[in-house]
Design an enzyme around this catalytic site. Sequence first.
Site, PDB file in Angstrom:
ATOM      1  CG  ASP A 148      -1.818  -1.165   1.296  1.00  0.00           C
ATOM      2  OD1 ASP A 148      -1.204  -2.156   1.776  1.00  0.00           O
ATOM      3  OD2 ASP A 148      -2.957  -1.138   1.134  1.00  0.00           O
ATOM      4  CG  HIS A 165      -0.192  -8.466  -3.830  1.00  0.00           C
ATOM      5  ND1 HIS A 165      -0.110  -9.228  -4.578  1.00  0.00           N
ATOM      6  CD2 HIS A 165       0.665  -8.625  -2.722  1.00  0.00           C
ATOM      7  CE1 HIS A 165       0.591 -10.440  -4.063  1.00  0.00           C
ATOM      8  NE2 HIS A 165       0.934  -9.934  -3.050  1.00  0.00           N
ATOM      9  CG  ASN A 194      -1.730  -5.295   4.874  1.00  0.00           C
ATOM     10  OD1 ASN A 194      -1.917  -6.464   4.464  1.00  0.00           O
ATOM     11  ND2 ASN A 194      -1.504  -4.051   4.267  1.00  0.00           N
ATOM     12  CG  PHE A 253      -5.341 -10.084   3.531  1.00  0.00           C
ATOM     13  CD1 PHE A 253      -5.527  -8.710   3.490  1.00  0.00           C
ATOM     14  CD2 PHE A 253      -5.357 -10.936   4.947  1.00  0.00           C
ATOM     15  CE1 PHE A 253      -5.684  -8.074   4.846  1.00  0.00           C
ATOM     16  CE2 PHE A 253      -5.276 -10.302   6.053  1.00  0.00           C
ATOM     17  CZ  PHE A 253      -5.508  -8.817   6.019  1.00  0.00           C
TER      18      PHE A 253
HETATM   19  O1  RIB Z   1      -3.288 -10.139  -1.067  1.00  0.00           O
HETATM   20  C1  RIB Z   1      -2.664  -8.845  -0.874  1.00  0.00           C
HETATM   21  C2  RIB Z   1      -3.222  -7.746  -0.582  1.00  0.00           C
HETATM   22  O2  RIB Z   1      -3.507  -7.905   0.968  1.00  0.00           O
HETATM   23  C3  RIB Z   1      -2.630  -6.450  -0.517  1.00  0.00           C
HETATM   24  O3  RIB Z   1      -3.397  -5.314  -0.781  1.00  0.00           O
HETATM   25  C4  RIB Z   1      -1.847  -6.353   0.805  1.00  0.00           C
HETATM   26  O4  RIB Z   1      -1.504  -4.925   0.988  1.00  0.00           O
HETATM   27  C5  RIB Z   1      -2.966  -6.917   1.740  1.00  0.00           C
HETATM   28  O5  RIB Z   1      -3.580  -5.865   2.206  1.00  0.00           O
HETATM   29 CA    CA Z   2      -3.394  -3.863   1.091  1.00  0.00          CA
END
Ligand code: RIB
Ligand code: CA
Length: 310
Positions: A15, A237, A39, A165
């Site tokens: 992020d 990501h 997170n 996630f």
């Molecule tokens: O699966 C990856 C995501 O989950 C990303 O946004 C990472 O920051 C976590 O939040």
């Molecule tokens: Ca994230």
Amino acid sequence: MAHNILLDCDPGLDDALALLLAHGDPNLVLVGVTTVGGNVGLQNTTRNALQLREYLKFPAVPVSAGAAEPLTREVRDAAHVHGAGGLGNVVLPEATLPVTGQHAADFIIDTLRATPGAIHLVATGPLTNIAIALEREPAIARWAASFTIMGGSYTRGNATVAAEFNIWADPEAAKIVFAADWRVTMIGLDLTLQAQANSIVVDRLKTLGKLADELIVPLATFYFNPNMPDWDGQAVHDVCAVAYVARPDLFLTQPARVEVETAGEFTSGMTVVDFDAPAPNALVATKLDVNGFWAYVESVYARVAVEHTA
Ligand code: RIB
Ligand code: CA
């Protein structure tokens, strides 16, 4: 033409790298940041956003804190990936500027209402704030110029074998988001795992000087997964979601119907993606121009790095 971006996030290693891109790209105008528990807890994700704002020198951009917990589920975090504080071993100066005091959902509603069609909404954490905003004002689905998430997967998950996630952390919120009156652009793991900061990329990032030493490289290399046999580096990501707004030409997407599993014993949080569905509700990213992506990202990071030489 510049694109206005409102970024809802849970900083978080990637992020933070996404925020850097949103701030650094001259073709993007970061109009606001909202934070969500994900997170790590909301207190830490918000502290991280406030510290990044001042360290990266965009003090005029409002930061609004949102949901500390999912709509109905227990809090589940990813501190084992991002570190207890959320930014790995990066330590930034304490922030001196506060949050707006407005809830993130209300900030999103008011900001999109003020300029319908002018702001691209991007979410890189659990979708709790977005769901709350939709519940309070469904019209945001029409007011947003576009809506892009980092989340989901049409193959395997990472939080569980079935779920990514951000969706897994709040499946009920994700269900509300995909059912709203907009087309979600889903930048899922199938795409983002193509954006791994491998050793060649990291070596190039290391040439960017102080900003790289203090922020970029520690964020991009903190997490290592010894269980992944083909590990080639940490996937950035969330950077992909912001990059999509700026450079959609780097991505292949396909229309699909995305449904979110909320009842499954083993599949809760799974995004069930049907590319053949007659009534698509999403654009799902499938392929990344990897070299073009890194050339773009590194050029923006180099631009910001010049401001951090002293
Ligand atoms: O699966 C990856 C995501 O989950 C990303 O946004 C990472 O920051 C976590 O939040
Ligand atoms: Ca994230």
